[in-house]
Every structure is written in C-alpha cells, then in structure tokens.
Design an enzyme around this catalytic site. Structure first.
Site, PDB file in Angstrom:
ATOM      1  CG  HIS A  10      -1.774   1.166   1.397  1.00 12.18           C
ATOM      2  ND1 HIS A  10      -1.606   2.081   2.412  1.00 12.18           N
ATOM      3  CD2 HIS A  10      -2.820   1.598   0.645  1.00 12.18           C
ATOM      4  CE1 HIS A  10      -2.529   3.009   2.308  1.00 12.18           C
ATOM      5  NE2 HIS A  10      -3.285   2.752   1.250  1.00 12.18           N
ATOM      6  CG  HIS A  52      -2.648   9.541   0.087  1.00 13.98           C
ATOM      7  ND1 HIS A  52      -3.220  10.417   0.989  1.00 13.98           N
ATOM      8  CD2 HIS A  52      -3.515   8.504  -0.024  1.00 13.98           C
ATOM      9  CE1 HIS A  52      -4.366   9.924   1.407  1.00 13.98           C
ATOM     10  NE2 HIS A  52      -4.566   8.760   0.815  1.00 13.98           N
TER      11      HIS A  52
HETATM   12  O1  G3P Z   1      -6.594   1.955  -2.703  1.00 15.08           O
HETATM   13  C1  G3P Z   1      -6.821   1.653  -1.366  1.00 15.08           C
HETATM   14  C2  G3P Z   1      -6.504   2.780  -0.440  1.00 15.08           C
HETATM   15  O2  G3P Z   1      -5.260   3.306  -0.779  1.00 15.08           O
HETATM   16  C3  G3P Z   1      -7.537   3.859  -0.458  1.00 15.08           C
HETATM   17  O3  G3P Z   1      -7.319   4.842   0.509  1.00 15.08           O
HETATM   18  O4  G3P Z   1      -6.512   6.988   1.343  1.00 15.08           O
HETATM   19  O5  G3P Z   1      -5.005   5.020   1.412  1.00 15.08           O
HETATM   20  O6  G3P Z   1      -5.549   6.103  -0.764  1.00 15.08           O
HETATM   21  P1  G3P Z   1      -6.047   5.769   0.628  1.00 15.08           P
HETATM   22 MG    MG Z   2      -4.580   4.759  -2.180  1.00 14.70          MG
END
Ligand code: G3P
Ligand code: MG
Length: 247
Positions: A10, A52
């Site tokens: 992630h 992000h």
């Molecule tokens: O794609 C899954 C997750 O990354 C969504 O939330 O805020 O971590 O981008 P965020």
């Molecule tokens: Mg994400």
C-alpha cells in the site's frame, strides 16, 4: 477466487520507506509483494504524479496544492526527508517511473485521486499511460470517484476497474450492476468486509480487495473469507501471516 490473497504494498512498503516513492515500491517487491497500490494525481502540465495527499505539506518539502505545480516543480522537492534523512533524495515519481521499475508480471493498482481537487481528463491520461504497460504488468485502476472510472473505460475498455468505497452500501452487487462499465473488483476498507459481502461479491464474479491491513488477526479473518487481495504497509509480514511461503 480461491487460494492465497495477492499481497499489494500500500503506497509501496510504506511502513519501512516513504510512501509513494520509488524506494517504497522497490522495497515492496523486495519484501515479496505481488505488486503495489499507488495514488495518482495530475500536474498543471498534464503529467501523472504519484502522491496521496492533495497538498504537499505532509509528505514533501513543498507547500500548497499538488494540482498547481508542474512536474518539474514537484521533482525539485524531497518526498523522503519527512520520513527519514536516509530517504531525503527520494522524489515525487511520475507514474511511468514507477511502472518502469516494477518487475514483469507485478500487479499494479493505480488509484486515481479525484476530488476534492478535480483533475480534468485524469481518467483518459491514466488509461493512455497504462495502455503502454499492459503487456508487462497486471493492471487495475480504482477510484473513490466512480465517474472517473467510466472515463477510463471509454478510453481503454480492456482495463480492469476496481470500485473503492468506505460506506455500508445497501446492496453492493446491485450497485455494481447499475454502473455503465464492468467492474472487476470491490476495494473496501477492511473493517467493512464481512463473510456475507465476500460471498455475494464472489457469487457475482467480483473480486474483493481489502485495505489497509497490517494486523495478524485481520489478515486471518479476511483470508478465511477467501479475500482476493490485501493491501498492506507491511508486505513481508502480511505475506507470512496469510500463509504464503517467504524465502
Ligand atoms: O486503494 C486503497 C486505499 O489506498 C484507499 O485509501 O486513502 O489510502 O488512498 P487511501
Ligand atoms: Mg490509495
């Protein structure tokens, strides 16, 4: 849809390296992830950058909205110093830079960040970029913006699309069927996923991806449902927890 879940880093291996940097993506693959999840936005000169937040303050040495910068301006910033001095040379990468460093066959979940900063044409830009990588990588485009996924689909109908949501939808399968494009996977905040949601999704031919899961109990709970992919900040540990062999 049986077997062990895909393990996706992630924002890369973002527990051990600054999120959404080349260092974090390389580290995720070193930690034997099957691939990565990353976040894309659009610069004022139309480049796809990997970051992000909609503003620069948290993860870079810059200030202000991402969407008001050129790629050259973003490239002049450190995207790693906030995390640790060891990573101070890390930059905000372009999407193409990340795709280039990943090994053949890796899964890449490209999450389009659209809203509350709105990027005109970002769906088309992502689809055009990913077209060039479809023979090397296994690609999935997701977004909380379910309208931008239609834009992706219009430009490149073969791309797999993932619906991101954090709500308790009344009937997710009925919602999916109401959309004007095919959905490959549901991308849910892990706490929303129940055995029943997984069962209904699988019965409808949908995969279920969970984010963001770093804890052993939650990995075990989701793996028991036959979850298809887990996005984690700790790929090595979660790979072990989910029953994969780790060398
Ligand atoms: O794609 C899954 C997750 O990354 C969504 O939330 O805020 O971590 O981008 P965020
Ligand atoms: Mg994400």
């Amino acid at each position: 849809m049986k077997g062990k879940p895909l393990i996706l880093g992630h924002r890369g291996a973002s527990h051990d390296a600054p999120e959404n940097t080349c260092a974090a993506f390389s580290m995720a693959m070193e930690q034997q992830a099957d691939g990565v999840e990353l976040d894309v936005q659009l610069t004022t000169d139309g480049r796809l950058c990997v970051i992000h937040d909609h503003t620069l303050e948290r993860t870079t040495s810059g200030f202000g909205p991402v969407g008001e910068k050129t790629m050259a301006e973003l490239s002049a910033l450190s995207a790693g110093a906030w995390f640790s001095p060891e990573f101070s040379e890390q930059k905000v990468p372009e999407l193409a830079d990340v795709l280039a460093l990943l090994p053949e066959g890796a899964t890449v979940n490209v999450e389009i960040k659209n809203g509350p900063a709105w990027y005109e044409g970002i769906g088309t830009a992502v689809a055009e970029q990913l077209c060039m990588w479809k023979n090397k990588l296994s690609l999935i485009v997701s977004s909380f913006d379910h309208q931008v996924l239609e834009e992706v689909h219009r430009r490149e109908p073969a791309l797999y699309l993932g619906l991101l949501y954090e709500a308790r939808l009344y009937d997710p399968v009925a919602y999916v069927r109401s959309l004007p494009y095919p959905v490959y996977s549901l991308h849910l905040w892990h706490g929303l996923i129940t055995a029943e949601i997984a069962r209904q999704a699988h019965a409808a031919g949908l995969r279920v991806f969970a984010y963001t899961v770093d804890e052993p109990e939650e990995v075990a709970r989701l793996t028991a449902f036959g979850i298809d992919a887990i996005m984690t900040n700790k790929p090595r540990e979660v790979r072990q927890m989910s029953g994969h062999r780790v060398s």
